[in-house]
Write an enzyme that holds these catalytic residues in place. Structure first.
Site: not given
Length: 538
Positions: A40-41, A43-44, A48, A163
């Site tokens: 799904l995604g 990042g650092g 997910t 966030d």
């Protein structure tokens, strides 16, 4: 499809029921129960994934968050473990709120950490804006009326989200409520000052999104007002469609230069300006302060659904949540939002001269009296109240031209309307809302109704032949005898819908949510595409 979680896997995609990854040999069933379907995604901080829980009946969807530390030193691993435990603890504490995902499970495996959360089906606000364009001032005020009680609840639990942004707010498909997600950057308000080494480690992970996070947060000193700044930037995005990186900044003060990109009232401009103050002292300190400043009177209906809890939800020593009003019989103290709402209602009394003037001003933006229609946050029409606070008459029956005219003016909500037997072939009405409406024998042949809402609608003998119904929502809708031949139903939500006698010959149901029992009641042929993507009759 089964997706491999090994970060070094050269080809993580596998067939659905494969036991081991064909590329790297890794075991695909996580903890012997979770099968990863897709990424799904990333990042650092981690990644997910969408997964199914094969240990439960029906294999329900869930979201798995995998924390991937970018260093292997012992102190860094310990910091990653602490961050992981912090997010799990946070979700466990606040996940009982209806607009925050529930924590289902968490565990560590092979020096990697996993959180399992409730899957929230729907589009993020970022996706909505990219698809449909910016919102009006009224639309953003409606957004604030829904999200401010959630923010106040989180802060009341001594939690700072850190966030908040459009990509972390989902409009849940089931009920169109806003859900705040991704608590990976969370910080507790009573948490002591971090050491220098801890700050370095935290900076290696997530402290917020540049542009949305205020200066004090980027300097590792977040406060509750930091979330208010991020919420202000989110409002600018919703109004303009522009992310912070697309806007200019004042080189002297560091302030975001946004006013020339939006068209809003002077009063709302002042509210947003105070939300976006660089100085924490000059910024709004609480969500309640923003609420007091805004004229949210037209949105009291949506506020009432997210303010205080009912008596059934109360337990000794536990703070109320934000769903029922103070008259629900709970006997508990009302929230600040509830008290403010009651004050607004007090101003709605007919003997209030100031209310009469403001009500007349608002009435100029409403449809003619007698139609029973009001304009809500997104400029949509539906049942509502007039400016005196009294309930209006049910909406008048609209003809086909009126429906298209209202939609062309940006109105999307036709909830509870009687539109039986209308002829609307080939209309272009994505994201329209027909929840609980009477639509029997309506003609939508060849129409574009992607992401439309038909929950609990009467669609008996409706004509959807060759219509585009991608990701449309039909929960508890009555589609008995409906003509869906050749319809594009990819990703549609049809669970609990009545499909008895519905004609699905040639329809594309790839990725749609429905059961074999439902399909057994419908008419299909060899041209029908199954939810699995394969063609053929059942």
């Amino acid at each position: 499809m089964s997706y491999c979680l090994n970060p070094a896997c050269p080809n993580p995609q596998n067939l659905t029921h494969t036991e081991s990854c064909q590329a790297c040999g890794s075991k695909l069933l996580l903890r012997d129960r979770y099968r990863i379907m897709q990424a799904l995604g990333q990042g650092g901080f981690g990644a997910t994934f969408l997964a199914v829980d094969e240990s439960l009946p029906g294999h329900p969807n869930c979201v798995i968050k995998q924390l991937r530390p970018n260093a292997t030193a012992p102190h860094m691993m310990q910091m990653a473990r602490d961050l992981f435990q912090r997010e799990a603890e946070t979700l466990g504490r606040i996940g009982n709120h209806p607009q925050v995902p529930r924590l289902l499970d968490y565990f560590e495996a092979n020096q990697e950490f996993y959180l399992v959360q409730e899957y929230v089906s729907g589009a993020t606000l970022q996706q909505e804006i990219k698809r449909s364009g910016p919102l009006s001032e009224a639309g953003v005020k409606q957004f604030l009326s829904e999200i401010l009680p959630v923010l106040e609840y989180i802060h009341s639990q001594k939690v700072i989200h850190r966030d908040i942004k459009p990509a972390n707010i989902i409009r849940r498909a089931q009920d169109c409520k806003l859900v705040l997600i991704d608590f990976g950057a969370v910080k507790y308000q009573n948490q002591g000052a971090a050491s220098t080494s801890e700050q370095t480690a935290l900076t290696s992970y997530a402290i917020g999104t540049p542009g949305f996070a205020p200066p004090e947060q980027m300097a590792m000193r977040p406060v509750p007002a930091s979330d208010i700044y991020a919420l202000g930037v989110t409002c600018i995005y919703l109004l303009s469609g522009k992310s912070p990186k697309d806007l200019d900044y004042d080189p002297t003060t560091g302030e975001l230069l946004w006013k020339r990109h939006v068209h809003i009232s002077d009063h709302f401009s002042k509210v947003l300006t105070k939300m976006l103050e660089i100085s924490v002292k000059l910024r709004y300190q609480t969500a309640e302060h923003i609420f007091r400043e805004l004229d949210l009177e037209p949105y009291l209906e949506s506020l009432q659904n997210s303010m205080t809890s009912t008596k059934a939800n109360q337990t000794p020593g536990r703070k109320p949540d934000y769903r029922a009003g103070p008259d629900s019989g709970g006997g508990t103290a009302s929230s600040p939002f509830s008290r403010t709402a009651m004050a607004i209602r007090a101003r709605q009394r007919p003997d209030s001269t100031s209310n009469l003037a403001s009500g007349i001003a608002r009435s100029r933006a409403l449809p003619p009296s007698g139609t029973g229609m009001s304009i809500n946050s997104r400029g949509t029409i539906g049942r509502g109240k007039d400016f005196t606070g009294e309930k209006t008459k049910p909406p008048a029956r609209l003809d086909a031209d009126a429906v298209q005219s209202y939609y062309a003016k940006g109105r999307r909500d036709f909830t509870d309307h009687d539109l039986r037997s209308l002829s609307l072939p080939k209309v272009n009405m994505p994201q329209v809302d027909f929840h609980n409406s009477k639509l029997s024998k309506i003609n939508f042949q060849g129409a574009n109704l992607t992401n439309a809402r038909f929950g609990r609608a009467d669609l008996t003998q409706a004509n959807f032949r060759d219509a585009n119904l991608g990701e449309a929502y039909f929960n508890y809708a009555d589609l008995q005898g409906a003509d869906l031949r050749g319809a594009d139903l990819r990703g549609a939500h049809l669970l609990n819908a009545n499909l008895r006698g519905a004609n699905l010959c040639g329809a594309n149901l790839s990725g749609a949510k429905l059961t074999e029992e439902q399909l057994a009641q419908a008419r299909v042929n060899w041209m029908t595409v199954r939810p699995s993507g394969k063609r053929g009759a059942w």
